[in-house]
Design a protein around this motif. Structure first.
Motif, PDB file in Angstrom:
ATOM      1  N   LYS A   1      46.888  70.919  -6.001  1.00 34.69           N
ATOM      2  CA  LYS A   1      48.336  70.724  -6.098  1.00 34.69           C
ATOM      3  C   LYS A   1      48.847  70.161  -4.778  1.00 34.69           C
TER       4      LYS A   1
ATOM      5  N   THR B   1      55.294  67.224  -3.388  1.00 30.68           N
ATOM      6  CA  THR B   1      55.862  65.877  -3.294  1.00 30.68           C
ATOM      7  C   THR B   1      57.274  65.876  -2.716  1.00 30.68           C
TER       8      THR B   1
ATOM      9  N   THR C   1      58.958  70.202  -5.753  1.00 38.99           N
ATOM     10  CA  THR C   1      58.225  69.524  -6.814  1.00 38.99           C
ATOM     11  C   THR C   1      56.817  69.258  -6.307  1.00 38.99           C
ATOM     12  N   TYR C   2      55.895  69.163  -7.254  1.00 41.24           N
ATOM     13  CA  TYR C   2      54.513  68.908  -6.880  1.00 41.24           C
ATOM     14  C   TYR C   2      53.789  68.149  -7.987  1.00 41.24           C
ATOM     15  N   SER C   3      52.688  67.508  -7.585  1.00 43.20           N
ATOM     16  CA  SER C   3      51.796  66.842  -8.522  1.00 43.20           C
ATOM     17  C   SER C   3      50.449  67.545  -8.480  1.00 43.20           C
ATOM     18  N   GLU C   4      49.713  67.452  -9.584  1.00 44.11           N
ATOM     19  CA  GLU C   4      48.347  67.959  -9.624  1.00 44.11           C
ATOM     20  C   GLU C   4      47.404  66.770  -9.644  1.00 44.11           C
ATOM     21  N   VAL C   5      46.370  66.842  -8.805  1.00 45.00           N
ATOM     22  CA  VAL C   5      45.424  65.748  -8.634  1.00 45.00           C
ATOM     23  C   VAL C   5      44.020  66.304  -8.871  1.00 45.00           C
TER      24      VAL C   5
ATOM     25  N   ILE D   1      45.974  61.519 -10.758  1.00 47.41           N
ATOM     26  CA  ILE D   1      47.102  62.421 -10.999  1.00 47.41           C
ATOM     27  C   ILE D   1      47.006  62.922 -12.427  1.00 47.41           C
TER      28      ILE D   1
ATOM     29  N   SER E   1      49.041  65.656 -13.475  1.00 45.81           N
ATOM     30  CA  SER E   1      50.357  66.189 -13.822  1.00 45.81           C
ATOM     31  C   SER E   1      51.278  65.879 -12.660  1.00 45.81           C
ATOM     32  N   GLN E   2      52.502  65.479 -12.962  1.00 47.33           N
ATOM     33  CA  GLN E   2      53.436  65.171 -11.874  1.00 47.33           C
ATOM     34  C   GLN E   2      54.836  65.656 -12.202  1.00 47.33           C
ATOM     35  N   ASN E   3      55.652  65.711 -11.166  1.00 45.04           N
ATOM     36  CA  ASN E   3      57.047  66.137 -11.267  1.00 45.04           C
ATOM     37  C   ASN E   3      57.185  67.572 -11.779  1.00 45.04           C
TER      38      ASN E   3
END
Length: 63
Positions: free
Chosen positions: A2, A5, A21-25, A31, A33-35
């Motif tokens: 995670k 962002t 907010t965060y993104s999963e990489v 990416i 999952s985002q936002n």
């Protein structure tokens, strides 16, 4: 993994609040999952001290 962002500090009726907010990489850098969003009320005194230090720095250097 995670990755944060963005985040913001708010003063609310409950006290200091952090929204983020965060993104999963994945392990390949894609990416997945985002936002994604979250928030919490600050109850840790160390974190409160860091928030105050940021506010003071902004006040001194930018206002």
């Amino acid at each position: 993994m995670k990755k944060i962002t963005s985040f913001t500090h708010l003063t609310t009726g409950e006290g200091d609040r952090i929204s983020y907010t965060y993104s999963e990489v994945d392990e390949k850098g894609n990416i997945t999952s985002q936002n994604n969003k979250g928030n919490f009320v600050v109850i840790d005194s160390d974190l409160t001290a860091h928030i105050r230090a940021i506010q003071e720095s902004i006040q001194e250097k930018h206002l």
